[in-house]
Write a protein that holds these residues in place. Sequence first.
Motif, PDB file in Angstrom:
ATOM      1  N   THR A  78      55.049  72.312  12.665  1.00  0.00           N
ATOM      2  CA  THR A  78      53.672  71.836  12.661  1.00  0.00           C
ATOM      3  C   THR A  78      53.636  70.435  12.077  1.00  0.00           C
ATOM      4  O   THR A  78      53.911  70.235  10.899  1.00  0.00           O
ATOM      5  CB  THR A  78      52.766  72.769  11.836  1.00  0.00           C
ATOM      6  OG1 THR A  78      53.378  72.984  10.552  1.00  0.00           O
ATOM      7  CG2 THR A  78      52.581  74.096  12.523  1.00  0.00           C
ATOM      8  N   THR A 136      48.441  70.229  10.672  1.00  0.00           N
ATOM      9  CA  THR A 136      48.008  71.609  10.681  1.00  0.00           C
ATOM     10  C   THR A 136      46.570  71.744  10.256  1.00  0.00           C
ATOM     11  O   THR A 136      45.969  70.814   9.701  1.00  0.00           O
ATOM     12  CB  THR A 136      48.918  72.455   9.764  1.00  0.00           C
ATOM     13  OG1 THR A 136      48.572  73.823   9.880  1.00  0.00           O
ATOM     14  CG2 THR A 136      48.786  72.030   8.318  1.00  0.00           C
ATOM     15  N   ILE A 180      46.642  76.751   7.000  1.00  0.00           N
ATOM     16  CA  ILE A 180      47.833  77.139   7.758  1.00  0.00           C
ATOM     17  C   ILE A 180      49.011  76.299   7.271  1.00  0.00           C
ATOM     18  O   ILE A 180      49.432  75.344   7.913  1.00  0.00           O
ATOM     19  CB  ILE A 180      47.636  76.981   9.279  1.00  0.00           C
ATOM     20  CG1 ILE A 180      46.414  77.765   9.742  1.00  0.00           C
ATOM     21  CG2 ILE A 180      48.864  77.436  10.042  1.00  0.00           C
ATOM     22  CD1 ILE A 180      46.174  77.715  11.228  1.00  0.00           C
ATOM     23  N   GLY A 181      49.505  76.621   6.112  1.00  0.00           N
ATOM     24  CA  GLY A 181      50.710  75.998   5.586  1.00  0.00           C
ATOM     25  C   GLY A 181      50.611  74.502   5.435  1.00  0.00           C
ATOM     26  O   GLY A 181      49.527  73.925   5.268  1.00  0.00           O
ATOM     27  N   SER A 231      57.773  76.640  12.705  1.00  0.00           N
ATOM     28  CA  SER A 231      56.992  77.748  13.236  1.00  0.00           C
ATOM     29  C   SER A 231      57.679  78.448  14.406  1.00  0.00           C
ATOM     30  O   SER A 231      57.164  79.437  14.918  1.00  0.00           O
ATOM     31  CB  SER A 231      55.608  77.252  13.686  1.00  0.00           C
ATOM     32  OG  SER A 231      55.722  76.225  14.652  1.00  0.00           O
ATOM     33  N   PHE A 259      54.065  83.775  14.017  1.00  0.00           N
ATOM     34  CA  PHE A 259      53.241  82.711  13.439  1.00  0.00           C
ATOM     35  C   PHE A 259      51.788  82.849  13.896  1.00  0.00           C
ATOM     36  O   PHE A 259      50.856  82.686  13.106  1.00  0.00           O
ATOM     37  CB  PHE A 259      53.795  81.341  13.859  1.00  0.00           C
ATOM     38  CG  PHE A 259      53.062  80.164  13.263  1.00  0.00           C
ATOM     39  CD1 PHE A 259      53.501  79.601  12.076  1.00  0.00           C
ATOM     40  CD2 PHE A 259      51.944  79.627  13.895  1.00  0.00           C
ATOM     41  CE1 PHE A 259      52.835  78.512  11.527  1.00  0.00           C
ATOM     42  CE2 PHE A 259      51.279  78.548  13.359  1.00  0.00           C
ATOM     43  CZ  PHE A 259      51.717  77.976  12.169  1.00  0.00           C
ATOM     44  N   LYS A 260      51.615  83.177  15.179  1.00  0.00           N
ATOM     45  CA  LYS A 260      50.257  83.348  15.691  1.00  0.00           C
ATOM     46  C   LYS A 260      49.548  84.504  14.991  1.00  0.00           C
ATOM     47  O   LYS A 260      48.394  84.376  14.559  1.00  0.00           O
ATOM     48  CB  LYS A 260      50.293  83.590  17.207  1.00  0.00           C
ATOM     49  CG  LYS A 260      50.688  82.367  18.022  1.00  0.00           C
ATOM     50  CD  LYS A 260      50.721  82.673  19.506  1.00  0.00           C
ATOM     51  CE  LYS A 260      49.345  82.991  20.054  1.00  0.00           C
ATOM     52  NZ  LYS A 260      49.368  83.190  21.518  1.00  0.00           N
ATOM     53  N   ASN A 302      48.464  83.716  11.418  1.00  0.00           N
ATOM     54  CA  ASN A 302      47.500  82.634  11.211  1.00  0.00           C
ATOM     55  C   ASN A 302      46.288  82.719  12.135  1.00  0.00           C
ATOM     56  O   ASN A 302      45.624  81.720  12.391  1.00  0.00           O
ATOM     57  CB  ASN A 302      48.199  81.284  11.389  1.00  0.00           C
ATOM     58  CG  ASN A 302      49.214  81.019  10.308  1.00  0.00           C
ATOM     59  OD1 ASN A 302      48.858  80.756   9.170  1.00  0.00           O
ATOM     60  ND2 ASN A 302      50.489  81.105  10.665  1.00  0.00           N
ATOM     61  N   SER A 345      40.599  81.569  17.988  1.00  0.00           N
ATOM     62  CA  SER A 345      40.964  82.237  16.745  1.00  0.00           C
ATOM     63  C   SER A 345      40.782  83.733  16.876  1.00  0.00           C
ATOM     64  O   SER A 345      39.743  84.209  17.348  1.00  0.00           O
ATOM     65  CB  SER A 345      40.117  81.711  15.586  1.00  0.00           C
ATOM     66  OG  SER A 345      40.390  82.435  14.414  1.00  0.00           O
ATOM     67  N   PRO A 388      44.609  85.390   6.045  1.00  0.00           N
ATOM     68  CA  PRO A 388      44.475  84.059   5.462  1.00  0.00           C
ATOM     69  C   PRO A 388      43.049  83.527   5.543  1.00  0.00           C
ATOM     70  O   PRO A 388      42.262  83.940   6.396  1.00  0.00           O
ATOM     71  CB  PRO A 388      45.420  83.209   6.321  1.00  0.00           C
ATOM     72  CG  PRO A 388      45.446  83.914   7.642  1.00  0.00           C
ATOM     73  CD  PRO A 388      45.340  85.372   7.325  1.00  0.00           C
ATOM     74  N   ILE A 395      41.175  80.589   6.663  1.00  0.00           N
ATOM     75  CA  ILE A 395      41.299  79.407   7.519  1.00  0.00           C
ATOM     76  C   ILE A 395      39.900  78.953   7.901  1.00  0.00           C
ATOM     77  O   ILE A 395      39.240  79.582   8.730  1.00  0.00           O
ATOM     78  CB  ILE A 395      42.145  79.719   8.762  1.00  0.00           C
ATOM     79  CG1 ILE A 395      43.516  80.269   8.342  1.00  0.00           C
ATOM     80  CG2 ILE A 395      42.297  78.484   9.631  1.00  0.00           C
ATOM     81  CD1 ILE A 395      44.369  80.749   9.493  1.00  0.00           C
TER      82      ILE A 395
END
Length: 853
Positions: free
Chosen positions: A89, A92, A96-97, A103, A184-185, A188, A220, A233, A235
Amino acid sequence: MKKISILVIALSLVFYSFSQDTKPLTAPQQTNNGKPADTKPGPKPYKDVITDKAKTDDGFFTVHKVEDKYYFEIADSLIGREWMVIVRTAKTSNGIGYGGEESNRQTLRWEKGPDNKVLLRSVTYFNVSTEESPISLAVKSSNSEAIVGSFDIKAFSKDSTGVVLDVTDYIKGESPVFSVSQSFKRGNLLAALIPERSFINYIKSFPLNTEIRTTKTFASAPPAPAASQNPGPNIPDAANVGIITLELNTSLVMLPKIPMKRRFADERVGYFSNGYNNYALDAQRTESETFIRKWRLEPRPEDIPKMKRGELVEPIKPIVYYIDPATPLKWRKYLKLGIEDWSKAFEKAGFKNAILAKDFPENDPTVSPEDVRFSMIRYFASDIANAYGPQTYDPRSGEVIQSHIGWYHNIMQVLRNWYLIQASLSDPRARNVKFDDELMGELIRFVASHEIGHTLGLLHNFGSSSTAPVEKLRDKAWVEANGHTPSIMDYARFNYVAQPEDNISTKGLFPRVNDYDDWAIEFGYKPVLDKNEYEEKAIVNEWVKEKMKNKRLLYLRQHSPAIHPGYPDPRAQNEDLGDNAMKAGDYGIKNLKRILPNLPQWLKENGEEYGQVDEVYNELRTQFIRYVNHAAANIGGFYETPRTMDQDGADVIVPVPKAIQQEAMAFLQKHFFATPAWLYDFKILKQFNHDQVVDEARSMQDNIMNNLFNTGRFARFIDNMAQQGSSTYTLDEFVTDVRKNTWADLYAKKSPDWYQRNFQKIFVEKIAAIIKTPATVSFPPALNVDNPRRYFSKYLVGQMDVAKSDVLSALKGALRSLRSDIKAALPLVKDNTTKYHYQDVLERIDGILELKK
């Protein structure tokens, strides 16, 4: 090295079926006027695809951009060669990190397919065999490499020695390898890609790599309900607009044609590692081979006689790190020093000038930070307080090909806070809002050395600091000569044990590249000449056995808190110091008590509010909690020291001695169960308007109680009792001590304060939660953070049925004893606050034990 036939595990990717009767690829027949004779769909003449409008970038894959289309021209020599794709990434979304984090990572291979197609296969290294071994046929037939892409050949290269593929839609779309991974998807909240909001920013090609920058927008996925145990998370973009946009950097990197000779991993020395099962070995079971990640550092052929005589030689290709031109000038020399601190360690391995630091060439259009031939410390103007050291490595051999250290500007804020809290009483320069450049430069150098260690292959060695006697950390001559930890790869930070009257200089306060680090580089990089990788394994084992006689070279495994938060070797903790956490914590807390009253004056800024003071106070409180947790880890813990069967020494698994566990419980009573009034001195806190003190204290108490009443800790108590009987610290003794310490005011016939009342309710409610839901709890093995196939301790694996164990018996017994003691004390209580508190607790206990009125 023998050619390896690689097997593949399917990665939940789309498979494409095709005929096994594959026809060879041929260029189309052309007429005299240059037009195809066959009008059927298929490859076109090169000039009709790569027109005079094309912008071409030669390199690993030659890249052509024709209007809005991107084409890869792939030489026939690359068909069948293995290469890597690494997705990071670049930019980002909040939550998200960090930018620069990996990733996705895949190993790929182009393959000729039927009907003028080129297939892209994913290669996963798990099971292997040499081509010469008869078992290789069975290995190949048992697995199939996943086809993750299929491309029509748009044209053949001008000289017919390559093919041209249109990669536009594959790269900018939801491909399984040129986008973030499925895990990863899921982690997040990313759902389906939105194609119309996704595009290719640019593609650049270099001799050994091709770099792709894309912008990808995802819908999302809905988060889990806030009330769930794992709500997911936070976000903001997901919550506010339901859309998440990421900028991704995708690196396509050529792997060496001839893999580097591997060096097999050893659990007694900490290296990042890779591994797979080798079916070609002469063994009566499947053998797992695990090898370390390291740079290819080799002597020149003409220097081999010198190396055999013990002379230092220069490697064929040294390890070179370049400093990002964006780095402020005043910090560059400290970053270089952090790199070059490893030079003496490489001398232990037989090399001089093995690692170099250089300024990156500025204003030179022929070089780029994105070129895989250059390893760099990248400087990011960001408020992220972090630094990281990723590697690009060959999964077949562990060879590190390139590394970029990400350095965020705001790491200086973290360094300021750490050093102020841990060393300001010994170093007056740390008693300021802003450190002078020399002090900050030395702090930057320390972090740079640590991160370089990771890129050289080294894992954290959280156990290294446990080899230093606590009292020696106050001995000026000893600690300045030996350092407060034998490894810069420990998370030992700074010498918080040192007291101001010890007059210890920064040489005894800062970590440095030290004894363990020298040995670890020798282990990984010292050549074993004239031997193959299997023959050298026995030689390296003898090195390790000899070195392990020096306790300062101890390595204790890094664990993954996400997988096993209760890893119970108290020597292997981050942020701790010395061979006794309780003694070290006593000294640390003594310093914190001195620092706290000075914060408003040390951090005073005319015209500014108290944000800096509040920030550092929170760091001080966090440091206090660390000391508490360091001590708590001894309770129900064990020492796990890796050892091979041909090595002398104590048992691999040894429970922490009973006396030390009891010392840890006494530490908790002194500093945590008893109200830490110094930490909540409202005369000090009100100076900088620190609020929510009661909630903060309650959260801290809740976390520590969850730590103490951890089901894994209970399981270890029960197992230790089965093995050692009453000679160990028993479950009943532990639960009784926690009860008496939590309710010390009750037994002393004193009224509990706000801190104690909170703690006492938490004690009862934690027991209630365990009694009401006594489910079977599984204990996963503590996994290697980098190689999930390597387990750290079988001692941690298994299940415990709480309802059928002694746990409920001990907890219910504690409640019954407490109930009886409260009833006896209640008639003597005078103040209503205490009376109501005791009555409330009695009702809760009755409800838990389901006592009838």
